[in-house]
Design a protein around this motif. Structure first.
Motif, PDB file in Angstrom:
ATOM      1  N   ILE A   9       0.840  -1.205   0.000  1.00 37.05           N
ATOM      2  CA  ILE A   9       0.000   0.000   0.000  1.00 37.05           C
ATOM      3  C   ILE A   9       0.872   1.252   0.000  1.00 37.05           C
ATOM      4  N   LEU A  10       1.910   1.261   0.833  1.00 34.20           N
ATOM      5  CA  LEU A  10       2.815   2.409   0.874  1.00 34.20           C
ATOM      6  C   LEU A  10       3.494   2.618  -0.474  1.00 34.20           C
ATOM      7  N   ARG A  11       3.994   1.538  -1.049  1.00 30.68           N
ATOM      8  CA  ARG A  11       4.720   1.641  -2.318  1.00 30.68           C
ATOM      9  C   ARG A  11       3.789   2.080  -3.450  1.00 30.68           C
ATOM     10  N   ALA A  12       2.616   1.484  -3.540  1.00 26.93           N
ATOM     11  CA  ALA A  12       1.671   1.830  -4.609  1.00 26.93           C
ATOM     12  C   ALA A  12       1.228   3.284  -4.481  1.00 26.93           C
ATOM     13  N   THR A  13       1.008   3.728  -3.258  1.00 27.36           N
ATOM     14  CA  THR A  13       0.593   5.116  -3.036  1.00 27.36           C
ATOM     15  C   THR A  13       1.724   6.065  -3.406  1.00 27.36           C
ATOM     16  N   TRP A  14       2.951   5.765  -2.957  1.00 26.14           N
ATOM     17  CA  TRP A  14       4.079   6.634  -3.288  1.00 26.14           C
ATOM     18  C   TRP A  14       4.303   6.677  -4.791  1.00 26.14           C
ATOM     19  N   GLN A  15       4.175   5.543  -5.473  1.00 22.54           N
ATOM     20  CA  GLN A  15       4.362   5.538  -6.921  1.00 22.54           C
ATOM     21  C   GLN A  15       3.307   6.414  -7.606  1.00 22.54           C
ATOM     22  N   LYS A 122      -8.797  11.613  10.351  1.00 21.77           N
ATOM     23  CA  LYS A 122      -8.168  10.536   9.584  1.00 21.77           C
ATOM     24  C   LYS A 122      -6.752  10.909   9.153  1.00 21.77           C
ATOM     25  N   LEU A 123      -6.556  12.159   8.764  1.00 24.68           N
ATOM     26  CA  LEU A 123      -5.209  12.603   8.394  1.00 24.68           C
ATOM     27  C   LEU A 123      -4.252  12.509   9.580  1.00 24.68           C
ATOM     28  N   GLN A 124      -4.742  12.879  10.753  1.00 22.72           N
ATOM     29  CA  GLN A 124      -3.909  12.804  11.951  1.00 22.72           C
ATOM     30  C   GLN A 124      -3.525  11.355  12.247  1.00 22.72           C
ATOM     31  N   HIS A 125      -4.474  10.439  12.073  1.00 14.34           N
ATOM     32  CA  HIS A 125      -4.181   9.006  12.268  1.00 14.34           C
ATOM     33  C   HIS A 125      -3.146   8.536  11.240  1.00 14.34           C
ATOM     34  N   PHE A 126      -3.303   8.964   9.998  1.00 14.72           N
ATOM     35  CA  PHE A 126      -2.365   8.598   8.940  1.00 14.72           C
ATOM     36  C   PHE A 126      -0.952   9.061   9.298  1.00 14.72           C
ATOM     37  N   ILE A 127      -0.836  10.306   9.739  1.00 14.49           N
ATOM     38  CA  ILE A 127       0.466  10.867  10.117  1.00 14.49           C
ATOM     39  C   ILE A 127       1.065  10.080  11.278  1.00 14.49           C
ATOM     40  N   GLU A 128       0.246   9.761  12.283  1.00 17.50           N
ATOM     41  CA  GLU A 128       0.727   8.996  13.434  1.00 17.50           C
ATOM     42  C   GLU A 128       1.218   7.616  13.007  1.00 17.50           C
ATOM     43  N   VAL A 129       0.476   6.954  12.120  1.00 18.16           N
ATOM     44  CA  VAL A 129       0.865   5.625  11.648  1.00 18.16           C
ATOM     45  C   VAL A 129       2.169   5.719  10.852  1.00 18.16           C
ATOM     46  N   ALA A 130       2.270   6.694   9.950  1.00 19.62           N
ATOM     47  CA  ALA A 130       3.493   6.861   9.155  1.00 19.62           C
ATOM     48  C   ALA A 130       4.695   7.135  10.058  1.00 19.62           C
ATOM     49  N   GLU A 131       4.513   7.987  11.062  1.00 20.51           N
ATOM     50  CA  GLU A 131       5.602   8.279  11.999  1.00 20.51           C
ATOM     51  C   GLU A 131       6.008   7.028  12.767  1.00 20.51           C
ATOM     52  N   LYS A 132       5.052   6.215  13.168  1.00 13.66           N
ATOM     53  CA  LYS A 132       5.347   4.988  13.911  1.00 13.66           C
ATOM     54  C   LYS A 132       6.107   3.995  13.025  1.00 13.66           C
ATOM     55  N   ILE A 133       5.691   3.876  11.767  1.00 13.23           N
ATOM     56  CA  ILE A 133       6.396   2.985  10.842  1.00 13.23           C
ATOM     57  C   ILE A 133       7.838   3.456  10.667  1.00 13.23           C
ATOM     58  N   ASN A 134       8.037   4.760  10.482  1.00 12.53           N
ATOM     59  CA  ASN A 134       9.399   5.301  10.366  1.00 12.53           C
ATOM     60  C   ASN A 134      10.213   5.032  11.615  1.00 12.53           C
ATOM     61  N   GLU A 135       9.592   5.187  12.752  1.00 11.41           N
ATOM     62  CA  GLU A 135      10.277   4.931  14.030  1.00 11.41           C
ATOM     63  C   GLU A 135      10.696   3.467  14.126  1.00 11.41           C
ATOM     64  N   LEU A 136       9.801   2.550  13.778  1.00 15.41           N
ATOM     65  CA  LEU A 136      10.126   1.116  13.813  1.00 15.41           C
ATOM     66  C   LEU A 136      11.323   0.810  12.913  1.00 15.41           C
TER      67      LEU A 136
END
Length: 157
Positions: A9-15, A122-136
């Protein structure tokens, strides 16, 4: 995108985002990388070339090609760093500043379009999830095997 892996999902969205920006940039004889570089260079003080790659998340060879192209198009100039003779500072030309403003408007238009479609919550949740993935990833908390990694199984369907 149900039943897709998170990385898919991340890759397809970024592309899709990358393709959109490249299509828009091509109208002006540019690329997404050029626009991103224009936005990453301090428009008043310039930016050390050594800090530009990490700032943009770009490999040195790709960055070198992008900067060379930008210099040929008259968007940037390179000057020796007065504080460190070995280093180079990248400055925007007046033309580069004009194109930077165009890049900024393009990014803000994308952001505004998304904000008009997706709720603030929803945008805030998206940002939180993206930040958590980056942190991991940065903390190397994903592939820190305690046993033989070949024994690990993946259940991708």
């Amino acid at each position: 995108m149900k039943d897709k892996t998170i990385d898919y999902i991340l890759r397809a969205t970024w592309q899709a985002v990358s393709r959109m920006y490249n299509e828009e940039a091509s109208k002006y004889g540019a690329t997404m990388a050029t626009g991103f570089a224009l936005l990453s260079i301090d428009k008043d003080k310039g930016t050390p070339s050594t800090s530009l790659g990490p700032k943009m998340g770009m490999e040195a060879t790709s960055l070198t090609r992008t900067l060379k192209s930008m210099e040929e198009k008259g968007l940037i100039i390179r000057k020796k760093n007065p504080e460190d003779g070995r280093g180079v500072l990248i400055y925007l030309t007046e033309f580069g500043k004009e194109k930077r403003d165009l890049s900024k408007k393009t990014v803000l238009k994308f952001n505004e379009s998304v904000k008009q479609t997706i709720s603030e919550e929803k945008l805030q949740h998206f940002i939180e999830v993206a930040e958590k993935i980056n942190e991991l990833i940065q903390d190397k908390n994903i592939f820190n095997y305690t046993e033989n990694p070949e024994k690990e199984s993946t259940n991708i369907k």
